[in-house]
Design an enzyme around this catalytic site. Structure first.
Site, PDB file in Angstrom:
ATOM      1  N   CYS A 116       0.821  -1.228   0.000  1.00 49.50           N
ATOM      2  CA  CYS A 116       0.000   0.000   0.000  1.00 49.50           C
ATOM      3  C   CYS A 116       0.844   1.262   0.000  1.00 49.50           C
ATOM      4  O   CYS A 116       0.355   2.330  -0.360  1.00 49.50           O
ATOM      5  CB  CYS A 116      -0.937   0.012   1.200  1.00 49.50           C
ATOM      6  N   HIS A 253      -3.580   7.399   2.329  1.00 45.04           N
ATOM      7  CA  HIS A 253      -3.926   6.074   1.802  1.00 45.04           C
ATOM      8  C   HIS A 253      -5.314   5.726   2.317  1.00 45.04           C
ATOM      9  O   HIS A 253      -5.613   5.872   3.507  1.00 45.04           O
ATOM     10  CB  HIS A 253      -2.894   5.058   2.291  1.00 45.04           C
ATOM     11  N   ASN A 283     -10.052  -0.212  -0.017  1.00 48.61           N
ATOM     12  CA  ASN A 283      -8.594  -0.114  -0.032  1.00 48.61           C
ATOM     13  C   ASN A 283      -8.070  -0.686  -1.352  1.00 48.61           C
ATOM     14  O   ASN A 283      -8.119  -1.890  -1.572  1.00 48.61           O
ATOM     15  CB  ASN A 283      -8.038  -0.897   1.163  1.00 48.61           C
TER      16      ASN A 283
HETATM   17  N1  ACO Z   1     -18.165  -8.360   9.678  1.00 47.71           N
HETATM   18  C1  ACO Z   1     -18.560  -8.646  10.929  1.00 47.71           C
HETATM   19  N2  ACO Z   1     -17.719  -8.931  11.929  1.00 47.71           N
HETATM   20  C2  ACO Z   1     -16.408  -8.917  11.637  1.00 47.71           C
HETATM   21  C3  ACO Z   1     -15.921  -8.636  10.353  1.00 47.71           C
HETATM   22  C4  ACO Z   1     -16.855  -8.355   9.346  1.00 47.71           C
HETATM   23  N3  ACO Z   1     -16.481  -8.067   8.079  1.00 47.71           N
HETATM   24  N4  ACO Z   1     -14.568  -8.702  10.382  1.00 47.71           N
HETATM   25  C5  ACO Z   1     -14.215  -9.003  11.635  1.00 47.71           C
HETATM   26  N5  ACO Z   1     -15.317  -9.150  12.390  1.00 47.71           N
HETATM   27  C6  ACO Z   1     -15.418  -9.512  13.790  1.00 47.71           C
HETATM   28  C7  ACO Z   1     -14.242 -10.329  14.264  1.00 47.71           C
HETATM   29  O1  ACO Z   1     -14.412 -11.678  13.904  1.00 47.71           O
HETATM   30  C8  ACO Z   1     -14.319 -10.118  15.746  1.00 47.71           C
HETATM   31  O2  ACO Z   1     -15.306 -10.954  16.270  1.00 47.71           O
HETATM   32  P1  ACO Z   1     -15.090 -11.701  17.665  1.00 47.71           P
HETATM   33  O3  ACO Z   1     -14.972 -10.590  18.680  1.00 47.71           O
HETATM   34  O4  ACO Z   1     -16.325 -12.509  17.771  1.00 47.71           O
HETATM   35  O5  ACO Z   1     -13.830 -12.490  17.502  1.00 47.71           O
HETATM   36  C9  ACO Z   1     -14.818  -8.677  15.875  1.00 47.71           C
HETATM   37  O6  ACO Z   1     -15.378  -8.328  14.592  1.00 47.71           O
HETATM   38  C10 ACO Z   1     -13.747  -7.683  16.235  1.00 47.71           C
HETATM   39  O7  ACO Z   1     -12.613  -7.914  15.409  1.00 47.71           O
HETATM   40  P2  ACO Z   1     -11.453  -6.877  15.306  1.00 47.71           P
HETATM   41  O8  ACO Z   1     -10.483  -7.335  14.249  1.00 47.71           O
HETATM   42  O9  ACO Z   1     -10.876  -6.598  16.664  1.00 47.71           O
HETATM   43  O10 ACO Z   1     -12.269  -5.579  14.813  1.00 47.71           O
HETATM   44  P3  ACO Z   1     -11.785  -4.135  14.556  1.00 47.71           P
HETATM   45  O11 ACO Z   1     -12.649  -3.167  15.214  1.00 47.71           O
HETATM   46  O12 ACO Z   1     -10.305  -4.006  14.771  1.00 47.71           O
HETATM   47  O13 ACO Z   1     -12.072  -3.951  12.990  1.00 47.71           O
HETATM   48  C11 ACO Z   1     -10.839  -4.011  10.968  1.00 47.71           C
HETATM   49  C12 ACO Z   1     -11.481  -4.825  12.065  1.00 47.71           C
HETATM   50  C13 ACO Z   1     -11.892  -3.259  10.221  1.00 47.71           C
HETATM   51  C14 ACO Z   1     -10.112  -4.962  10.025  1.00 47.71           C
HETATM   52  C15 ACO Z   1      -9.840  -3.028  11.587  1.00 47.71           C
HETATM   53  O14 ACO Z   1      -8.997  -3.671  12.495  1.00 47.71           O
HETATM   54  C16 ACO Z   1      -8.982  -2.364  10.570  1.00 47.71           C
HETATM   55  O15 ACO Z   1      -9.463  -1.656   9.706  1.00 47.71           O
HETATM   56  N6  ACO Z   1      -7.663  -2.522  10.696  1.00 47.71           N
HETATM   57  C17 ACO Z   1      -6.739  -1.927   9.802  1.00 47.71           C
HETATM   58  C18 ACO Z   1      -6.637  -2.785   8.649  1.00 47.71           C
HETATM   59  C19 ACO Z   1      -6.158  -2.028   7.503  1.00 47.71           C
HETATM   60  O16 ACO Z   1      -6.540  -0.910   7.250  1.00 47.71           O
HETATM   61  N7  ACO Z   1      -5.314  -2.681   6.767  1.00 47.71           N
HETATM   62  C20 ACO Z   1      -4.828  -2.151   5.636  1.00 47.71           C
HETATM   63  C21 ACO Z   1      -3.717  -1.190   5.958  1.00 47.71           C
HETATM   64  S1  ACO Z   1      -2.360  -1.710   5.191  1.00 47.71           S
HETATM   65  C22 ACO Z   1      -2.879  -1.917   3.673  1.00 47.71           C
HETATM   66  O17 ACO Z   1      -3.568  -1.062   3.184  1.00 47.71           O
HETATM   67  C23 ACO Z   1      -2.520  -3.195   2.983  1.00 47.71           C
END
Ligand code: ACO
Length: 326
Positions: A116, A253, A283
């Site tokens: 990214c 980004h 993304n």
């Molecule tokens: N729908 C519903 N529930 C979901 C989903 C979904 N799509 N995805 C995850 N969950 C659930 C998980 O299973 C978890 O459930 P559990 O508590 O029963 O185990 C719960 O949601 C919480 O999971 P977290 O991963 O802690 O949720 P978080 O609030 O952190 O959100 C997310 C997840 C959106 C992926 C977030 O962490 C995020 O955006 N992180 C950054 C990722 C990113 O931007 N990466 C790219 C940057 S680098 C690049 O661009 C390659």
């Protein structure tokens, strides 16, 4: 005044494939909902490349628009850098395929892989050619088919990514060596290979021989993102000799609405200056910054002469920032 050669962005272009995949579409294949995705990420839809579209096809569309905006033709291009994680083939580079498809003359063309952060890294590499008089008309392209790397059973990742391409044309212009000059003014590029496990693809040429799928510990990536990116922003501003407060537009980004708002808050940029497109195309990895830039030029927000701040973070981990006077 010292006269210096600057790499000036003379055109911006973008391309999004026709097919739109909504959150509701994804809720039919994994246990998720429109509400969850919007609340946690800000994403409403993403575009998906057609089965017969390769990353070079997306890149060519974006490049054509950037060249048109710059008043240049493929005949003028002597350097092509494609920042991509999802090339057409293991080799040759997507950049040489783009060169052939556009009909550019023999020149320099290669790919850059920083996931990214690829577009920010590629701008810096291109600056090394253009601002040293080694390229007269460079195409710097971020192009991705991230949907091809998804595990469509993993709701934690498959909802986050989309396909697209963005491009800029860079040309040398003489400046006065001040921050009033148009061009790429400052950079900070970072990598920390010890964080590989947070975000990677579990396949590759010299390991599994398969393409693999994207794996991510999303909440861990989130934790690093705001702090790391903010440090790089201050470092890039220092490199450019500007204050973050002078910036007219912040083009982050487009990974997650909460990350980009968190970064803007931490570095003291008002939300009215933040260009956000993540809701519309999710993304798109290396394509996301030039796509957002293109959109804000098209709708009249970003104008030549304005001071822009770009930042990104991705697998590696890699991250970085760039200050540019458009
Ligand atoms: N729908 C519903 N529930 C979901 C989903 C979904 N799509 N995805 C995850 N969950 C659930 C998980 O299973 C978890 O459930 P559990 O508590 O029963 O185990 C719960 O949601 C919480 O999971 P977290 O991963 O802690 O949720 P978080 O609030 O952190 O959100 C997310 C997840 C959106 C992926 C977030 O962490 C995020 O955006 N992180 C950054 C990722 C990113 O931007 N990466 C790219 C940057 S680098 C690049 O661009 C390659």
């Amino acid at each position: 005044m010292t006269q210096v050669l600057r790499s000036v962005v003379t055109g911006v272009g973008g391309y999004l494939p026709d097919e739109i995949v909504t959150n509701d579409d994804l809720a039919k294949i994994v246990d998720t909902s429109d509400e969850w995705i919007i609340e946690r990420t800000g994403i409403r839809r993403r575009h998906r490349a057609a089965a017969d579209q390769a990353v070079s096809d997306l890149a060519v569309e974006a490049a054509r628009k950037a060249l048109e905006a710059a008043g240049r033709t493929p005949q003028d291009v002597d350097l092509i850098i494609v920042a991509t994680t999802t090339p057409d083939l293991t080799f040759p580079a997507a950049a040489t395929i783009v060169q052939r498809k556009l009909g550019c003359p023999v020149g320099t063309a290669f790919d850059l892989q920083a996931v990214c952060s690829g577009f920010v890294y590629a701008l810096s590499v291109a600056d090394g050619f253009v601002a040293r008089g080694r390229a007269r008309c460079a195409l710097v392209i971020g192009a991705e088919t991230m949907t091809r790397l998804m595990d469509w059973t993993d709701r934690g990742t498959c909802v986050l990514f989309g396909d697209g391409a963005g491009a800029v044309v860079l040309e040398p212009q003489t400046g006065e060596g001040t921050t009033a000059d148009r061009g790429l003014l400052g950079f900070a590029l970072r990598a920390d290979g010890t964080k590989q496990d947070l975000l990677y693809v579990d396949g590759g040429v010299s390991t599994t021989g398969q393409i693999g799928h994207l794996r991510m510990q999303g909440n861990q990536v989130f934790r690093h993102a705001v702090v790391n990116i903010s440090e790089a922003i201050f470092a890039a501003a220092k490199d450019a000799g500007v204050e973050v407060g002078e910036v007219d537009w912040f083009i982050p980004h487009q990974a997650n609405q909460r990350i980009l708002e968190g970064v803007a808050r931490r570095v003291g940029i008002d939300e009215s200056k933040v260009v956000t497109t993540v809701s519309e195309h999710a993304n798109t990895s290396a394509a996301s910054i030039p796509l957002a830039w293109w959109q804000a030029v098209q709708d009249g927000r970003i104008k030549p002469g304005q001071l822009l701040l770009l930042e990104a973070m991705g697998g590696g981990l890699t991250w970085g920032a760039c200050v540019v006077r458009f």
